[in-house]
Motif scaffolding. Structure first.
Motif: not given
Length: 337
Positions: A112-126, A171-174, A218-226
């Motif tokens: 199953l897939q879900a967006v992680g908390p950091w990408t949610l916080a970076a992608g949604v406005e208050l 999913d944490e691309p951000s 999952h992170c499809c961006a450079p610099g993944v903090p492994l």
């Protein structure tokens, strides 16, 4: 890590999809995924349908006591459930109905897939218009709400597919941009402050422990903090292999030797075409040799995937890409050298 959080044994070539599929037909997507990916099928996402079926919208629909709506600038939190929240849950219900139909009697792994908390916080406005990432309290609320929403979601999937061994992909691309202070403000004129790496790690660790099953990040961006993801409890990391550089070698080597699975995004997610399946994983073999890793670990520690989601592909190409991933994974098992 609990016994339940150990990645389940795959009974066929290690291959899966990232999540999204083309089109708007949930039954056709579920049929394609379950028919193509016999070892590790996944719940398809169909963002072409409408807001609410997109990556962010689906995960916002999972939140408990937090509600979001679509504004001209994108997703924004609101005071009460609205049309967009209801629509997100409706799309998810349709997808689960289709998955249930095509997984009758299934007893293997299911992702199953879900967006992680950091990408949610970076992608949604208050409410006031700034990104939720700017408010540490809002981030904590998102993470807590997501944990409870995922718990309920997993319960429903277990009821619908009782024999499945569930795996969760976050999913944490951000995340790299969050850690580097590169997330733009809502106005776009400035950047939000970098998040402390210990706080980012602890937030992910708390979520991983709350779901208590194997988690792929999952992170499809450079610099993944492994290293950070491994310490947070990720059983696997999913990467676009084309974005890796030799600076990532140490992190990859330590992860593999420590038992972390590598979901290697090597199959193009859009047309024009596909190479020979063995050629698709040649870069993985080259990486293995460069790191001095045991070739026998290739089939045990590598799962082949498209480089990212398949929403931008044609349905015919999406089917070919998933089948190509399976054949490429089999070539790793048959010819590890």
């Amino acid at each position: 890590m609990s016994a339940e959080s150990t990645f389940p044994q795959l009974t066929g070539p290690g291959a899966t999809g990232v999540g999204s599929m083309p089109g708007t037909d949930a039954r056709e997507a579920a049929k394609t995924v379950t028919g193509s990916l016999e070892a590790l099928p996944h719940l398809p996402e169909l963002p072409a349908r409408d807001p609410g079926a997109d990556m962010l919208g689906r995960s916002l629909g999972l939140l408990v006591e937090l509600f979001a709506r679509v504004e001209p600038s994108g997703w924004r939190f609101g005071d009460r459930p609205g049309r967009d929240s209801r629509r997100a849950r409706s799309w998810l219900g349709e997808d689960l109905d289709a998955l249930e139909e095509y997984t009758q009697g299934w007893t293997g792994p299911l992702k199953l897939q879900a967006v992680g908390p950091w990408t949610l916080a970076a992608g949604v406005e208050l409410h006031r218009g700034e990104k939720a990432l700017a408010d540490p309290g809002a981030v904590r609320d998102i993470a807590g709400s997501l944990a409870e929403g995922l718990r309920l979601h997993l319960e429903e999937v277990r009821r619908r597919v009782p024999g499945a061994q569930l795996v969760l992909q976050l999913d944490e691309p951000s995340l790299p941009a969050v850690l580097a202070g590169q997330v733009p403000t809502a106005s776009g004129w400035q950047r939000l402050r970098a998040v402390d790496r210990q706080i980012a790690e602890e937030t992910l660790r708390t979520l991983v422990r709350a779901v208590d099953l194997p988690v792929v990040v999952h992170c499809c961006a450079p610099g993944v903090p492994l290293a950070l993801l491994r310490r947070a409890g990720a059983a696997a990391v999913s990467l676009d292999m084309a974005l890796l550089t030799e600076r990532d070698d140490d992190g990859i080597g330590e992860a593999v030797e420590g038992g972390t699975l590598l979901f290697a995004g090597v199959v193009p997610s859009v047309e024009p075409g596909l190479s020979d399946p063995a050629d698709s994983v040649s870069g993985v073999r080259t990486l293995w040799r460069r790191l001095g890793l045991d070739p026998a670990l290739l089939a045990q520690r590598v799962v082949v995937t498209p480089s990212c989601g398949l929403a931008g592909a044609s349905p015919a190409y999406a089917r070919r890409a998933l089948s190509h991933s399976v054949i490429a994974a089999q070539s790793l098992a048959d010819n590890p050298e």
